[in-house]
Design an enzyme around this catalytic site. Structure first.
Site, PDB file in Angstrom:
ATOM      1  N   ASP A 115     -49.757 -28.374 -85.445  1.00  0.00           N
ATOM      2  CA  ASP A 115     -48.953 -27.174 -85.713  1.00  0.00           C
ATOM      3  C   ASP A 115     -47.585 -27.615 -86.224  1.00  0.00           C
ATOM      4  O   ASP A 115     -46.585 -27.545 -85.512  1.00  0.00           O
ATOM      5  CB  ASP A 115     -48.819 -26.343 -84.440  1.00  0.00           C
ATOM      6  CG  ASP A 115     -48.081 -25.032 -84.679  1.00  0.00           C
ATOM      7  OD1 ASP A 115     -47.884 -24.659 -85.848  1.00  0.00           O
ATOM      8  OD2 ASP A 115     -47.691 -24.376 -83.695  1.00  0.00           O
ATOM      9  N   TYR A 123     -47.049 -32.309 -82.597  1.00  0.00           N
ATOM     10  CA  TYR A 123     -46.029 -31.257 -82.768  1.00  0.00           C
ATOM     11  C   TYR A 123     -46.151 -30.236 -81.631  1.00  0.00           C
ATOM     12  O   TYR A 123     -46.196 -29.026 -81.858  1.00  0.00           O
ATOM     13  CB  TYR A 123     -46.183 -30.544 -84.111  1.00  0.00           C
ATOM     14  CG  TYR A 123     -46.278 -31.416 -85.329  1.00  0.00           C
ATOM     15  CD1 TYR A 123     -45.140 -31.843 -86.005  1.00  0.00           C
ATOM     16  CD2 TYR A 123     -47.503 -31.824 -85.825  1.00  0.00           C
ATOM     17  CE1 TYR A 123     -45.219 -32.639 -87.138  1.00  0.00           C
ATOM     18  CE2 TYR A 123     -47.602 -32.625 -86.958  1.00  0.00           C
ATOM     19  CZ  TYR A 123     -46.459 -33.026 -87.605  1.00  0.00           C
ATOM     20  OH  TYR A 123     -46.555 -33.810 -88.728  1.00  0.00           O
ATOM     21  N   CYS A 152     -37.982  -7.386 -94.799  1.00  0.00           N
ATOM     22  CA  CYS A 152     -39.373  -6.927 -94.872  1.00  0.00           C
ATOM     23  C   CYS A 152     -39.732  -6.657 -96.327  1.00  0.00           C
ATOM     24  O   CYS A 152     -39.007  -5.954 -97.029  1.00  0.00           O
ATOM     25  CB  CYS A 152     -39.567  -5.647 -94.062  1.00  0.00           C
ATOM     26  SG  CYS A 152     -39.349  -5.856 -92.286  1.00  0.00           S
ATOM     27  N   GLN A 169     -42.848 -18.732 -80.768  1.00  0.00           N
ATOM     28  CA  GLN A 169     -43.442 -17.674 -81.591  1.00  0.00           C
ATOM     29  C   GLN A 169     -42.924 -16.319 -81.138  1.00  0.00           C
ATOM     30  O   GLN A 169     -42.883 -16.022 -79.938  1.00  0.00           O
ATOM     31  CB  GLN A 169     -44.970 -17.716 -81.495  1.00  0.00           C
ATOM     32  CG  GLN A 169     -45.603 -18.924 -82.164  1.00  0.00           C
ATOM     33  CD  GLN A 169     -45.589 -18.827 -83.685  1.00  0.00           C
ATOM     34  OE1 GLN A 169     -44.994 -17.907 -84.263  1.00  0.00           O
ATOM     35  NE2 GLN A 169     -46.219 -19.778 -84.348  1.00  0.00           N
ATOM     36  N   CYS A 205     -47.731 -21.898 -90.661  1.00  0.00           N
ATOM     37  CA  CYS A 205     -47.017 -20.687 -91.074  1.00  0.00           C
ATOM     38  C   CYS A 205     -46.827 -20.659 -92.588  1.00  0.00           C
ATOM     39  O   CYS A 205     -46.196 -19.750 -93.114  1.00  0.00           O
ATOM     40  CB  CYS A 205     -45.667 -20.588 -90.366  1.00  0.00           C
ATOM     41  SG  CYS A 205     -44.556 -21.969 -90.714  1.00  0.00           S
ATOM     42  N   GLU A 221     -49.681 -16.416 -90.649  1.00  0.00           N
ATOM     43  CA  GLU A 221     -50.064 -17.638 -89.944  1.00  0.00           C
ATOM     44  C   GLU A 221     -51.561 -17.853 -90.203  1.00  0.00           C
ATOM     45  O   GLU A 221     -52.340 -16.895 -90.145  1.00  0.00           O
ATOM     46  CB  GLU A 221     -49.813 -17.483 -88.442  1.00  0.00           C
ATOM     47  CG  GLU A 221     -49.723 -18.783 -87.687  1.00  0.00           C
ATOM     48  CD  GLU A 221     -48.306 -19.313 -87.576  1.00  0.00           C
ATOM     49  OE1 GLU A 221     -48.129 -20.386 -86.980  1.00  0.00           O
ATOM     50  OE2 GLU A 221     -47.370 -18.651 -88.089  1.00  0.00           O
ATOM     51  N   GLU A 271     -44.140 -34.755 -79.018  1.00  0.00           N
ATOM     52  CA  GLU A 271     -43.041 -33.935 -79.528  1.00  0.00           C
ATOM     53  C   GLU A 271     -41.874 -34.833 -79.905  1.00  0.00           C
ATOM     54  O   GLU A 271     -41.483 -35.718 -79.151  1.00  0.00           O
ATOM     55  CB  GLU A 271     -42.624 -32.907 -78.469  1.00  0.00           C
ATOM     56  CG  GLU A 271     -41.425 -32.058 -78.838  1.00  0.00           C
ATOM     57  CD  GLU A 271     -41.571 -31.357 -80.179  1.00  0.00           C
ATOM     58  OE1 GLU A 271     -40.575 -31.313 -80.918  1.00  0.00           O
ATOM     59  OE2 GLU A 271     -42.689 -30.876 -80.492  1.00  0.00           O
ATOM     60  N   CYS A 319     -33.392  -2.475 -86.215  1.00  0.00           N
ATOM     61  CA  CYS A 319     -34.436  -3.158 -86.987  1.00  0.00           C
ATOM     62  C   CYS A 319     -35.800  -2.646 -86.543  1.00  0.00           C
ATOM     63  O   CYS A 319     -36.156  -2.753 -85.360  1.00  0.00           O
ATOM     64  CB  CYS A 319     -34.333  -4.669 -86.784  1.00  0.00           C
ATOM     65  SG  CYS A 319     -35.614  -5.600 -87.662  1.00  0.00           S
TER      66      CYS A 319
END
Length: 328
Positions: free
Chosen positions: A258, A190, A16, A161, A285, A320, A211, A96
């Site tokens: 994507d 994709y 982070c 995701q 992303c 994103e 795909e 975490c």
């Protein structure tokens, strides 16, 4: 705007980057990051909408993959993430703060089991995936996630995701941007396990997903059957070869893209421009590779209608972004 980081490892663990900053400021920084990428890399001046916040700034991550390294004595060393500023040294992570509560509850036992059962000499990755079935550490386990009205199945180790709290809102935005009067066909390049294609099916007469991965292709077809969606067709093959299979005019089609972090290759963009969809919705992303590709699409006759960032990764520098294009 500085705040106390929730995690005691902040600044040591490289996972982070933004925990020391107020959440509203994080959202502002990410909006500015998207704007600067579009401007500097794509030569695109467009109003970027405020970053859509995550309903959970902490405890949102439904997949955790701590790394570990083998030692000469056959034991495992630290189990965690890369130390900040290092490419090899790990920080031992017992909990975490951005992982879901269920993952943090399962993490101690998963660490113990790994140390007790590990027989290898090299390191590896420990998986913890939190889904409707609970937390699993088996990458081959079949799990499911609910997104809107859909139930999507996939293997726990495969890509999906990992912010289930904000994902439905992003999917709703993508589907809404792709839909419109006179648009009866959607091509989802994709497509993975079919998230966008299946979510948009009710808005289109025909949906086609492509795909390159056999696993993703199989799951997309299985998820269509699971959700009883009959107007979706899935193709196995390179995304750059999709448009030859589409038996519809680009004028009546929307294209959802994507791609992975590296963005689209030139061949795909050239074929997309030749196909000429009425609308393109590009999910990324990495706003820098998205801006590079957007520049190509604009040169090919498109204009940017909207730029909408989504904070799928609170407390980190990642964002994103969804760009909507229409023919100029």
């Amino acid at each position: 705007e500085r705040v106390d980081a929730l995690c005691p490892l902040h600044g040591t663990c490289g996972g982070c980057q933004y925990q020391h900053v107020a959440y509203e400021t994080q959202l502002s920084w990410k909006r500015r990051h998207v704007r600067e990428c579009l401007s500097r890399i794509g030569d695109i001046e467009v109003e970027v909408s405020p970053t859509m916040p995550s309903p959970k700034p902490y405890g949102y991550r439904s997949k955790l993959t701590p790394h570990f390294q083998g030692r000469k004595d056959g034991q495992i060393g630290d189990i965690g993430f890369l130390r900040q500023g290092s490419r090899r040294a790990l920080v031992d992570v017992l909990s975490c703060s951005i992982a879901t509560d269920a993952i943090n509850e399962a993490l101690p036992a998963a660490r113990e089991n790994l140390r007790a059962s590990w027989k290898g000499k090299k390191g590896g990755t420990l998986l913890l995936r939190d889904t409707q079935e609970g937390v699993t550490t088996d990458p081959q386990a079949v799990v499911s996630e609910k997104v809107g009205d859909l139930v999507l199945q996939f293997k726990a180790g495969e890509f999906f995701q990992n912010n289930p709290f904000l994902l439905p809102k992003m999917v709703e935005h993508v589907v809404g941007e792709a839909s419109g009067e006179g648009l009866d066909c959607l091509v989802d390049a994709y497509c993975g396990g079919g998230l966008f294609a299946l979510s948009a099916a009710r808005n289109f007469e025909k949906v086609m997903g492509v795909e390159i991965s056999r696993d993703g292709f199989d799951w997309a077809r299985a998820n269509a059957a699971l959700n009883r969606i009959e107007n979706c067709e899935f193709l196995l093959g390179s995304a750059s070869g999709v448009f030859a299979e589409v038996d519809a005019s680009g004028e009546n089609c929307s294209l959802v893209v994507d791609p992975p972090r590296k963005g689209c290759d030139e061949d795909f963009l050239d074929q997309a421009l030749a196909f000429g969809p009425s609308r393109i919705v590009y999910v990324s992303c990495d706003p820098s590779t998205q801006a590079r590709d957007a520049k190509t699409l604009i040169k090919g006759g498109y204009r940017v209608l909207r730029a909408q960032p989504f904070d799928l990764f609170p407390q980190t520098r990642h964002v994103e972004n969804v760009l909507t294009f229409a023919k100029a």
